[in-house]
Scaffold this motif. Structure first.
Motif, PDB file in Angstrom:
ATOM      1  N   TYR A 183       4.180  -2.122   2.204  1.00  0.00           N
ATOM      2  CA  TYR A 183       2.886  -2.375   2.850  1.00  0.00           C
ATOM      3  C   TYR A 183       1.723  -2.256   1.883  1.00  0.00           C
ATOM      4  O   TYR A 183       0.692  -2.877   2.089  1.00  0.00           O
ATOM      5  N   THR A 184       1.900  -1.517   0.814  1.00  0.00           N
ATOM      6  CA  THR A 184       0.865  -1.558  -0.221  1.00  0.00           C
ATOM      7  C   THR A 184       0.782  -2.964  -0.792  1.00  0.00           C
ATOM      8  O   THR A 184      -0.311  -3.498  -1.043  1.00  0.00           O
ATOM      9  N   MET A 214       8.999   8.714   3.684  1.00  0.00           N
ATOM     10  CA  MET A 214       7.753   8.805   2.923  1.00  0.00           C
ATOM     11  C   MET A 214       7.933   9.733   1.722  1.00  0.00           C
ATOM     12  O   MET A 214       7.802   9.334   0.564  1.00  0.00           O
ATOM     13  N   TYR A 251       9.690   8.289  -7.405  1.00  0.00           N
ATOM     14  CA  TYR A 251       8.790   7.937  -8.505  1.00  0.00           C
ATOM     15  C   TYR A 251       8.560   9.089  -9.480  1.00  0.00           C
ATOM     16  O   TYR A 251       7.827   8.945 -10.440  1.00  0.00           O
ATOM     17  N   SER A 310       0.830  -2.132   9.901  1.00  0.00           N
ATOM     18  CA  SER A 310       0.343  -1.573   8.641  1.00  0.00           C
ATOM     19  C   SER A 310      -0.910  -2.263   8.128  1.00  0.00           C
ATOM     20  O   SER A 310      -1.567  -1.752   7.245  1.00  0.00           O
ATOM     21  N   ASN A 369      -5.389   3.432   4.769  1.00  0.00           N
ATOM     22  CA  ASN A 369      -4.079   3.072   5.272  1.00  0.00           C
ATOM     23  C   ASN A 369      -3.112   4.239   5.193  1.00  0.00           C
ATOM     24  O   ASN A 369      -2.264   4.420   6.059  1.00  0.00           O
ATOM     25  N   ASN A 370      -3.230   5.044   4.146  1.00  0.00           N
ATOM     26  CA  ASN A 370      -2.287   6.134   3.993  1.00  0.00           C
ATOM     27  C   ASN A 370      -2.596   7.308   4.892  1.00  0.00           C
ATOM     28  O   ASN A 370      -1.685   8.016   5.311  1.00  0.00           O
ATOM     29  N   SER A 418      10.454   8.488  -0.736  1.00  0.00           N
ATOM     30  CA  SER A 418      10.061   7.415  -1.635  1.00  0.00           C
ATOM     31  C   SER A 418       9.153   7.942  -2.746  1.00  0.00           C
ATOM     32  O   SER A 418       9.171   7.421  -3.856  1.00  0.00           O
ATOM     33  N   ALA A 421       6.439   2.427   1.516  1.00  0.00           N
ATOM     34  CA  ALA A 421       5.044   2.341   1.084  1.00  0.00           C
ATOM     35  C   ALA A 421       4.847   1.178   0.129  1.00  0.00           C
ATOM     36  O   ALA A 421       3.816   0.501   0.154  1.00  0.00           O
ATOM     37  N   LEU A 422       5.843   0.899  -0.696  1.00  0.00           N
ATOM     38  CA  LEU A 422       5.740  -0.178  -1.670  1.00  0.00           C
ATOM     39  C   LEU A 422       5.439  -1.498  -0.974  1.00  0.00           C
ATOM     40  O   LEU A 422       4.590  -2.281  -1.401  1.00  0.00           O
ATOM     41  N   LEU A 451      -6.521   1.347   0.558  1.00  0.00           N
ATOM     42  CA  LEU A 451      -5.231   2.024   0.408  1.00  0.00           C
ATOM     43  C   LEU A 451      -5.316   3.439   0.949  1.00  0.00           C
ATOM     44  O   LEU A 451      -4.381   3.929   1.590  1.00  0.00           O
TER      45      LEU A 451
END
Lengths: 632, 124, 475
Positions: C204-205, B1, B8, C268, A629-630, B4, C201-202, A626
């Motif tokens: 591809y996570t 990005m 949260y 991704s 990827n970020n 989003s 992001a949700l 993760l």
């Protein structure tokens, strides 16, 4: 008729497989029957094809069996081409091959490798048939390599003697040099034509290639390099005399009648390409003529009965290439045919002599054999007359056709050709006289055991003698009231070349023929005077000197090759072995291996057997994934 | 990005408040509460009875087996409830609903039969 | 009732139904004492399932959950064929009396149902169910040798790690559902297409977590740790089942999901996957070098092979389907063959170390030849099917994307290393000559000789004519 064609190569192959796999478990009688029978079977089928081609029902048929190689643009079929040229070759191979098989059954009877011998011989016939029957260059090449292999195996048949193994290796290496040329030629054909099928290549030859263009010359020259290897031409001829290490019937079949003519077959098969490259033809002409003269001169002073015949073969092959170089393709094929008969006969006759003398090959230890071996003598005499070119024996017609073609080009070529023929006549009669006339010079024990060979060996001799007498009639020229049958027979395969030269008038041809015949007879008389009347015997090895010594030692060509090629290569090889191989290559390879096993030793510790540790690593893995990827 | 992530923020705040509350109360009770250490207080709680023996004793594996089988069939029986509630409507369309339930019942019964025959319910 | 009948007449899911019933029949064999005939019944049933599967109505949508396209039908057929093979070769192990064949067979058959669902799902929930139906029987099977401690250990480890991975997988599925609002593969694909490059992001996570979950199932590094321990501890043919059929089905599912739904989002996950592949190939091959047990070596080799097969997922195009089918077939047949030989060697010599193969060529020439061919095929050496599978896989990767050249170089380097440990077996069999102890001359049943020869023929014939598998239309 054509549906049995696949059996022609398949039968000898089956013979090989049976004999090869059962090896020494079979009685010799059955082995001989299998060995000879399979070739006879092929011969019978070939005869039906021959009658078909003669009557004109078969002109040119391509029979495909399966896709052999199918990759990308390359589509090769396992297919056979049946046309007059291939049928002619097949007839020679299976016919003469069968006779030699029968002869071998007698000649090799006492040998412990009897089964192995027949297995190889059958494999040879199979490969040779593949070579001439293939309808594309690759099938031909497969056969080409196959006969090379068999030749290697049979030269070194008595592998317990180092010298014989060396001879076999020499033959193999020389052939490989030629094969490389052939292979490159094939690749060039493929890149030029996009196909290796005879059909495609020959049909498009005139549109794709322009006369004397670089590509045409390159292709034909490369193919010719292949031919010089297989057919023992300058500079690759030295293996053939050494190849006499093999059993004599092998020399007859492989190194006289069939395999060595493969190069000629290949050039004739590709005659359309060659006629587009007159330059190459000139090269072939020069090399052929040079080989013919050079080898004939070396034959003059040899004392080993088989070596004489070997140089004679090289010389005769040179003759054939001479014909091809003149553009007289059918004359070349004619000489291939007649040569197959009389040279096979000469070798088998020599074999019979060697057999009678228990493996004595030096003619200085022979003499006066004509009374003890009458059949051998008579047949040998026939063959000698044929090779000398005395009418009406077979050699006369074929040689005459070549000489006539040479005269058409230039009288000088004719004179040189005739000189070669005279040398041939001289050394052949020298051989005949020294061996069969005078008094016996061998040991008493040999004299005591002198005997004529059994029927199984003499019958093939007689059949071949008959063929040497009448074989020439398939190509009687017009001037002698014939119609040159063979030329017409092959006319569908061979395109006429050199039409620009004027044909000789009949009177000129008569003069040429008479001159050459008279010169040959004069040479025979000269030989007779020297070796029969004066009873001179070739001198011992250490008593010769000067030019004779030079020639006896084959002009030291082997030694020259050794210094020019072998020694530098051996030197380089040693350097590569001691420095590059051991210090660089081996070291690198070993280092890689050690690195792998070292990392394995460490990495395997990661497998601790503790499940919570595994899960921990998995979680770390997920987090890393993760994370990576970020940031990316 | 960034948008989003902003979405949260309420969740993050909720998370912080929840964990903060838990930590605060635990720490507070530990700090503020009276600390009495007696023997009884450290004893195992056994429904008010006097504890006997060690709590870490071996159970018969049968206990787990029976418990597992009970849970299994319990869950399967729950599937009957929605079916039973809607049975009136099923019956109007013919026997299809009934057939389906029979189809469901069959494996359950086969399983039950298997369990009995294998002796899973025999205690000894 | 009519709808049920309709389904049956439409030839939908018949293979799944047959196998489920077969599982129940097998379960009851002990109770109604027809255990002796069970092997034949199961064999006939699986063969019937293959026929039914080939006759399956193509492109049928079943309750919006399964889709029997050509891909599903052919991968199911391949898996069923491997299962059939498995039942044939494993006969001896289940006749030995250590295992209860009726329960074991039932579990295998239920697992196979899961495998079939994994080839044909069109919904994420079905994928999850398929994986669980496949895995749960295996947790039990891994521990089916009850008296063996390492078998019990294998079972527990597999269960714990598997539960963990299932959790991750579900987590990922939840994320995907959260961002797309659907479980349907095609709808997810549509959604991802519409979203274009601007993926939340949700989503591809979620993809990455699903990838991790599946990577665990196919034992890709760094999620491979359970594999060597579980493979080594489990009974021989359970390991063979896990290494071939389970892995094959997991790959079929992996590919199906990523090919159908996530190709447009490949930006991704492609890089991560390629790193995983490289890590898997290197770890598997390198650690395999230092093993002393052949079974454990095969476990590591199966990790390495998983790395190669993952290349197809990375590729995710039409050609990759053929590469995948060919590779699973090749790897499956070769591995089952290797395990069968290993089983017999272990039975004769008592251990499964490299030493137990020493001079096997003298006592058991047939076993040695078969093992040699299997090893050659796994190492990818012609004329075996393994060579062609590898060749086709690598060439199709290069054909579609030359930027993966580095990955192919890693793969080829890995293959070179693999030659070392595969050939260790061959060298042990043929290289050394040791005096033969008379007890080692125990011969194996004729049935196995025939079967092994048959397998060798399949390996070689497929190697010469791979067109058989390549000629399927519209995979």
């Amino acid at each position: 008729m054509l549906n049995l064609v696949f059996l022609i190569p398949l039968l000898p192959l089956t013979g090989f497989l049976i004999l090869g796999s059962l090896n020494n478990r079979l009685p010799k009688t059955i082995v001989s029957f299998v060995g000879c029978g399979t070739v006879l079977g092929s011969f019978v089928i070939v005869l039906t094809l021959l009658s078909g081609t003669l009557s004109g029902t078969i002109t040119s048929a391509t029979i495909s069996y399966f896709d052999w190689i199918y990759a990308g643009d390359l589509n090769l079929k396992m297919s056979f081409l049946i046309d007059p040229l291939s049928v002619l070759m097949m007839t020679i191979i299976t016919g003469v091959g069968f006779l030699i098989h029968v002869y071998s059954a007698g000649y090799m009877h006492e040998d412990s490798g009897f089964v192995r011998y027949f297995a190889f011989l059958n494999l040879f016939v199979f490969s040779m048939l593949l070579l001439v029957m293939g309808s594309n260059y690759v099938v031909m090449f497969a056969g080409w390599e196959g006969v090379g292999l068999c030749s290697y195996l049979l030269i070194g048949f008595w592998f317990k003697k180092d010298a014989y193994n060396d001879a076999a290796q020499k033959a193999f290496v020389m052939n490989r040099i030629g094969d490389l040329g052939f292979l490159l030629g094939m690749i060039l054909i493929f890149t030029t034509f996009g196909s290796l099928d005879y059909d495609d290549v020959f049909k498009n030859a005139t549109s794709v290639l322009t006369e004397n263009s670089g590509v045409a010359i390159a292709i034909t020259l490369l193919l010719f390099i292949g031919a010089t290897g297989k057919s023992a031409q300058i500079p690759l001829y030295t293996w053939l005399p050494d190849a006499m290490a093999g059993p004599t019937p092998v020399s007859a079949l492989i190194h006289a009648a069939t395999m060595v003519t493969a190069g000629i077959y290949m050039v004739v098969r590709s005659n359309i390409l060659y006629s587009l490259a007159p330059f190459t033809l000139d090269v072939i002409l020069a090399i052929g003529l040079a080989t013919a003269l050079f080898a004939a001169s070396m034959g003059l002073f040899q004392n080993d009965i088989k070596k004489v015949l070997a140089y004679s073969t090289v010389s005769q092959l040179g003759y054939m290439f001479f014909a091809l170089g003149l553009g007289a393709f059918s004359a070349g094929m004619f000489h291939v045919t007649t040569h197959a008969f009389f040279k096979a006969l000469l070798f088998l006759g020599a074999g019979s002599v060697i057999h009678a003398l228990h493996h004595e090959q030096d003619i200085r230890n022979m003499g006066g054999l004509s009374k003890k071996l009458p059949i051998t003598f008579l047949t040998f005499l026939t063959a000698t007359l044929a090779i000398a070119g005395i009418p009406p024996f077979a050699g006369f017609f074929s040689k005459d056709e070549i000489l006539a073609a040479a005269y058409e080009r230039s009288p000088v070529l004719w004179a040189l050709g005739l000189a070669g023929a005279l040398m041939t006549t001289f050394y052949m009669f020298r051989l005949l006289f020294v061996t069969f006339f005078g008094t016996f010079r061998g040991t008493d024990e040999q004299k005591h055991h002198l005997h004529e060979s059994p029927l199984v060996m003499t019958i093939p001799l007689m059949v071949l003698a008959l063929l040497s007498i009448i074989g020439g009639f398939i190509g009687v020229p017009e001037v002698l009231g014939g119609s040159n049958f063979l030329k017409n027979f092959l006319s569908s395969v061979i395109i006429p070349y050199g039409e620009k030269h004027e044909h000789l008038s009949h009177s000129t041809e008569w003069i040429l023929m008479t001159t050459s015949t008279l010169a040959v007879i004069a040479t025979i008389i000269m030989a007779y005077v020297i070796f029969v009347v004066k009873k001179s015997v070739p001198a011992e090895d250490n008593k010769i000197s000067g030019l004779q010594k030079l020639i006896y030692n084959k002009y030291y060509v082997d030694e020259i090759y050794d210094t020019l090629f072998s020694k530098p290569v051996t030197f380089l090889s040693k350097i590569f072995h001691s420095v590059v191989e051991s210090k660089i290559v081996d070291a690198t390879v070993n280092a890689v291996g050690k690195a792998v096993s070292a990392s394995s030793k460490i990495l395997r510790l990661s497998q601790s057997g503790n499940i919570s540790y595994y899960l921990y690593v998995m979680v770390i893995g997920i987090i890393l994934i993760l994370f990576i990827n970020n940031i990316l | 990005m960034s948008e989003s992530i902003q979405q949260y923020i309420p969740i993050a705040m909720q998370f912080l408040v929840a964990s903060g509350f838990v930590i605060t109360t635990i720490v507070a009770s530990w700090l503020l509460g009276p600390k009495v250490k007696t023997l009884h207080k450290l004893d195992t709680f056994e429904s008010g009875l006097q504890p006997v023996g060690n709590a870490r004793m071996q159970f018969s594996i049968k206990y787990f087996l029976v418990a597992t089988i009970f849970v299994l069939f319990d869950v399967e029986v729950i599937f009957f409830y929605p079916w039973a509630v809607n049975f009136r409507e099923f019956i109007q369309e013919g026997f299809e609903g009934f057939g389906k339930m029979l189809l469901f019942m069959a494996p359950v019964l086969i399983g039950f039969f298997y369990v009995i025959k294998k002796g899973a319910l025999e205690w000894d | 009732m009519s709808k049920l009948k309709e389904n049956f007449n439409d030839k939908k899911m018949t293979a799944v139904i047959i196998l489920s019933c077969l599982g129940i029949v097998s379960m009851l064999a002990d109770i109604f004492s027809y255990k002796k005939a069970l092997w034949y019944i199961v064999l006939a049933g699986v063969a019937g399932a293959i026929v039914a599967n080939l006759n399956e109505k193509s492109n049928a949508i079943i309750y919006d959950m399964l889709l029997t396209d050509n891909y599903a039908i052919w991968f199911s057929t391949l898996i069923l064929a491997l299962v059939l093979l498995w039942f044939m070769v494993s006969k001896d192990q289940y006749e030995s009396g250590v295992y209860n064949s009726s329960d074991n067979y039932a579990l295998i058959l239920f697992a196979t149902v899961g495998a079939l669902i994994l080839t044909s799902f069109s919904d994420l929930t079905m994928m999850f169910l398929g994986i669980e139906i496949l895995s749960i029987p295996l947790f039990i099977l891994a521990g089916s040798n009850k008296k063996d401690v390492s078998s019990n250990e294998a079972s527990l480890k597999y269960f714990l790690a598997g539960a963990f991975a299932s959790g991750i997988l579900l987590f990922g599925i939840t994320f995907i559902y959260g961002s797309t609002g659907t479980f349907k593969l095609d709808k997810i694909a549509d959604w991802a297409n519409a979203a274009g490059s601007n993926l939340p992001a949700l989503f591809y996570t979620g993809i990455l977590l699903v990838m991790v979950g599946l990577a665990f199932k196919v034992s890709a590094a760094p999620f491979h740790f359970w594999t060597p321990d579980v493979y080594q501890g489990s009974p021989m043919f359970v390991t063979a089942f896990m290494a071939t059929i389970v892995k094959g089905a997991a790959f079929a599912g992996f590919f199906r999901l990523f090919y159908t739904s996530f190709t447009s989002a490949s930006g991704s996950w492609a890089l991560i996957l390629s790193i995983l592949i490289a890590a898997t190939i290197l770890t598997g091959n390198i650690i395999a070098v230092y093993q002393s047990s052949v079974k454990r070596m095969l476990a590591y080799s199966s990790i390495a092979q998983a790395g190669y097969i993952l290349l197809t997922v990375l590729l995710s195009n039409q050609e990759a389907k053929y590469a995948l089918l060919l590779y699973i077939a090749s790897y499956g047949v070769s591995t089952i063959t290797a395990f069968t030989v290993l089983y017999h060697v272990e039975k004769i010599k008592g251990t499964d170390t490299f030493e137990s193969f020493t001079s096997l060529s003298q006592t058991h020439p047939l076993l040695s030849v078969v093992m040699t061919i299997a090893m050659l095929s796994l190492a990818g050496i012609p004329p075996t099917i393994g060579f062609f599978a590898k060749f086709y896989l690598f060439s199709s990767v290069l054909k579609s994307n030359t930027s993966y050249l580095w990955l192919i170089m890693v793969s080829v380097a890995g293959s070179l290393v693999s030659v070392y440990y595969y050939f260790r077996v061959i060298i042990a069999m043929y290289g050394q000559h040791e005096p033969i102890i008379s007890s080692e001359k125990k011969q194996i049943p004729a049935f196995y000789n025939v079967l092994l020869l048959l397998l060798v023929c399949v390996i070689i014939i497929l190697g010469m004519m791979p067109d058989v598998l390549m000629s399927i239309d519209n995979l």
